[in-house]
Design a protein around this motif. Structure first.
Motif, PDB file in Angstrom:
ATOM      1  N   MET A 177       1.376  -1.016   0.102  1.00  0.00           N
ATOM      2  CA  MET A 177       0.788  -0.126   0.320  1.00  0.00           C
ATOM      3  C   MET A 177       0.712   1.227   0.029  1.00  0.00           C
ATOM      4  O   MET A 177       2.393   0.762   0.416  1.00  0.00           O
ATOM      5  N   LYS A 178       0.460   2.157  -1.024  1.00  0.00           N
ATOM      6  CA  LYS A 178       0.626   3.445  -0.389  1.00  0.00           C
ATOM      7  C   LYS A 178       1.529   4.212   0.913  1.00  0.00           C
ATOM      8  O   LYS A 178       0.204   4.115   2.284  1.00  0.00           O
ATOM      9  N   ALA A 179       3.183   4.843   1.731  1.00  0.00           N
ATOM     10  CA  ALA A 179       2.617   4.794   2.484  1.00  0.00           C
ATOM     11  C   ALA A 179       2.253   6.428   2.671  1.00  0.00           C
ATOM     12  O   ALA A 179       2.239   6.835   1.592  1.00  0.00           O
ATOM     13  N   ASN A 180       1.906   6.703   3.956  1.00  0.00           N
ATOM     14  CA  ASN A 180       1.473   8.451   4.324  1.00  0.00           C
ATOM     15  C   ASN A 180       2.605   8.700   5.223  1.00  0.00           C
ATOM     16  O   ASN A 180       3.759   7.993   5.691  1.00  0.00           O
ATOM     17  N   PHE A 181       2.419   9.755   6.036  1.00  0.00           N
ATOM     18  CA  PHE A 181       3.023  10.457   7.005  1.00  0.00           C
ATOM     19  C   PHE A 181       2.941  10.247   7.599  1.00  0.00           C
ATOM     20  O   PHE A 181       4.276   9.791   8.984  1.00  0.00           O
ATOM     21  N   SER A 182       1.985   9.153   7.914  1.00  0.00           N
ATOM     22  CA  SER A 182       2.103   8.622   9.214  1.00  0.00           C
ATOM     23  C   SER A 182       3.141   7.102   9.784  1.00  0.00           C
ATOM     24  O   SER A 182       3.398   6.910  10.194  1.00  0.00           O
ATOM     25  N   HIS A 183       3.707   6.651   8.273  1.00  0.00           N
ATOM     26  CA  HIS A 183       4.548   5.972   8.278  1.00  0.00           C
ATOM     27  C   HIS A 183       5.678   5.739   8.560  1.00  0.00           C
ATOM     28  O   HIS A 183       7.051   5.797   8.363  1.00  0.00           O
ATOM     29  N   ILE A 184       6.003   7.446   8.180  1.00  0.00           N
ATOM     30  CA  ILE A 184       7.320   8.178   8.401  1.00  0.00           C
ATOM     31  C   ILE A 184       8.580   7.595   8.732  1.00  0.00           C
ATOM     32  O   ILE A 184      10.049   7.409   8.798  1.00  0.00           O
ATOM     33  N   HIS A 185       7.977   7.129  10.182  1.00  0.00           N
ATOM     34  CA  HIS A 185       8.933   7.123  11.905  1.00  0.00           C
ATOM     35  C   HIS A 185       9.538   5.767  11.563  1.00  0.00           C
ATOM     36  O   HIS A 185      10.458   5.236  11.575  1.00  0.00           O
ATOM     37  N   SER A 186       7.897   4.573  10.960  1.00  0.00           N
ATOM     38  CA  SER A 186       8.795   2.693  10.375  1.00  0.00           C
ATOM     39  C   SER A 186       9.411   3.598   9.519  1.00  0.00           C
ATOM     40  O   SER A 186      10.664   2.133   8.861  1.00  0.00           O
ATOM     41  N   ILE A 187       9.650   3.995   8.384  1.00  0.00           N
ATOM     42  CA  ILE A 187      10.476   4.412   7.076  1.00  0.00           C
ATOM     43  C   ILE A 187      11.534   4.562   7.191  1.00  0.00           C
ATOM     44  O   ILE A 187      12.430   3.879   6.394  1.00  0.00           O
ATOM     45  N   SER A 188      11.320   5.323   8.134  1.00  0.00           N
ATOM     46  CA  SER A 188      13.246   6.134   8.353  1.00  0.00           C
ATOM     47  C   SER A 188      13.924   4.481   9.309  1.00  0.00           C
ATOM     48  O   SER A 188      14.759   4.689   9.258  1.00  0.00           O
TER      49      SER A 188
ATOM     50  N   SER B  92      11.080  12.315   4.943  1.00  0.00           N
ATOM     51  CA  SER B  92       8.945  13.541   5.126  1.00  0.00           C
ATOM     52  C   SER B  92       9.499  14.862   4.275  1.00  0.00           C
ATOM     53  O   SER B  92       8.161  15.062   3.021  1.00  0.00           O
ATOM     54  N   THR B  93      10.219  14.575   3.629  1.00  0.00           N
ATOM     55  CA  THR B  93      10.489  15.680   2.737  1.00  0.00           C
ATOM     56  C   THR B  93      10.523  15.736   1.489  1.00  0.00           C
ATOM     57  O   THR B  93       9.930  16.326   0.738  1.00  0.00           O
ATOM     58  N   PHE B  94      10.817  13.914   1.298  1.00  0.00           N
ATOM     59  CA  PHE B  94      10.686  13.818   0.006  1.00  0.00           C
ATOM     60  C   PHE B  94       9.118  13.652   0.276  1.00  0.00           C
ATOM     61  O   PHE B  94       8.580  13.647  -1.240  1.00  0.00           O
ATOM     62  N   LEU B  95       8.673  12.920   0.316  1.00  0.00           N
ATOM     63  CA  LEU B  95       6.871  13.374   0.395  1.00  0.00           C
ATOM     64  C   LEU B  95       6.457  14.171   0.315  1.00  0.00           C
ATOM     65  O   LEU B  95       5.135  13.630  -0.332  1.00  0.00           O
ATOM     66  N   GLN B  96       6.453  14.300   0.535  1.00  0.00           N
ATOM     67  CA  GLN B  96       6.251  16.302   0.097  1.00  0.00           C
ATOM     68  C   GLN B  96       6.310  16.970  -1.247  1.00  0.00           C
ATOM     69  O   GLN B  96       5.304  17.822  -1.448  1.00  0.00           O
ATOM     70  N   LYS B  97       7.171  16.370  -1.606  1.00  0.00           N
ATOM     71  CA  LYS B  97       7.547  16.588  -3.370  1.00  0.00           C
ATOM     72  C   LYS B  97       6.649  15.930  -4.121  1.00  0.00           C
ATOM     73  O   LYS B  97       6.021  15.342  -3.874  1.00  0.00           O
ATOM     74  N   ASP B  98       6.232  17.034  -4.919  1.00  0.00           N
ATOM     75  CA  ASP B  98       4.475  16.794  -5.975  1.00  0.00           C
ATOM     76  C   ASP B  98       5.509  15.144  -6.823  1.00  0.00           C
ATOM     77  O   ASP B  98       6.945  15.214  -7.009  1.00  0.00           O
ATOM     78  N   GLY B  99       4.226  14.346  -6.985  1.00  0.00           N
ATOM     79  CA  GLY B  99       4.475  13.181  -7.983  1.00  0.00           C
ATOM     80  C   GLY B  99       4.963  11.689  -7.016  1.00  0.00           C
ATOM     81  O   GLY B  99       5.376  10.979  -7.733  1.00  0.00           O
ATOM     82  N   THR B 100       5.978  12.356  -6.031  1.00  0.00           N
ATOM     83  CA  THR B 100       6.557  11.464  -5.237  1.00  0.00           C
ATOM     84  C   THR B 100       5.838  10.611  -4.624  1.00  0.00           C
ATOM     85  O   THR B 100       4.645  10.491  -3.851  1.00  0.00           O
ATOM     86  N   SER B 101       6.309   9.638  -4.428  1.00  0.00           N
ATOM     87  CA  SER B 101       5.177   7.729  -4.126  1.00  0.00           C
ATOM     88  C   SER B 101       5.898   7.091  -3.114  1.00  0.00           C
ATOM     89  O   SER B 101       7.514   6.857  -3.168  1.00  0.00           O
ATOM     90  N   ILE B 102       5.701   6.757  -1.958  1.00  0.00           N
ATOM     91  CA  ILE B 102       6.348   5.796  -1.534  1.00  0.00           C
ATOM     92  C   ILE B 102       5.658   4.500  -0.377  1.00  0.00           C
ATOM     93  O   ILE B 102       3.964   4.550  -0.745  1.00  0.00           O
ATOM     94  N   VAL B 103       5.348   3.566  -1.211  1.00  0.00           N
ATOM     95  CA  VAL B 103       5.193   2.313  -1.028  1.00  0.00           C
ATOM     96  C   VAL B 103       5.628   1.391  -0.128  1.00  0.00           C
ATOM     97  O   VAL B 103       6.963   1.825   0.141  1.00  0.00           O
TER      98      VAL B 103
END
Length: 169
Positions: free
Chosen positions: A1-12, A45-56
């Protein structure tokens, strides 16, 4: 699933821990020692704020993140994109998670108009390079990269999505 800001801690956390294990012995320890969870959280967090970027992200049965891929289309309308990161936790490697994430990323980029994906990898990271080759990536070139005063080679591989069966399903 696509990640969102709530997942940033775990991703980091996964990103930082993966760097410290995957690249131990491949790049200077001094570089790895400087990596921090806080810097990683800022980066993603900065990456996910940019237009067009995604984290799955891939989750285990406890809903913990065991892998993620970060990607984006290039902004120059060249119909190209980049796989920015692909990391799998040590305990989840060899279970096909990397392939599942790559298939999702290929399809998502393809349906957004991207026709090829670039990925840079450390030349000494043969495990990653072999994975990308098995996925169909083709070698393009090498480029020097400095890590705390030590010059190493990065390698560029490209996926052609126009004939990729993954994008047709």
């Amino acid at each position: 699933m696509k990640a969102n800001f709530s997942h940033i801690h775990s991703i980091s956390t996964l990103y930082t821990d993966s760097w410290k294990t995957t690249y131990h012995g491949l790049i200077p320890d001094s570089y790895l020692e400087k990596l921090s969870y806080q810097d990683s959280e800022e980066k993603w967090s900065t990456f996910l704020q940019k237009d067009g970027t995604s984290i799955v992200a891939a989750f285990d049965d406890k809903q913990d993140i065991v892998g993620f891929g970060a990607y984006e289309p290039y902004s120059d309308s060249s119909h190209k994109g980049e796989l920015v990161a692909l990391y799998i936790s040590d305990h989840a490697k060899g279970q096909g998670i990397g392939t599942l994430l790559m298939d999702f990323i290929k399809r998502d980029l393809y349906f957004s108009g991207v026709r090829s994906i670039d990925i840079w990898a450390l030349g000494k990271n043969t495990h990653a390079i072999n994975f990308y080759k098995r996925q169909g990536a083709q070698f393009v070139k090498t480029h020097p990269h400095e890590f705390d005063g030590v010059l190493l080679e990065d390698v560029l591989y490209t996926y052609d999505l126009t004939n990729d069966k993954t994008c047709r399903s």
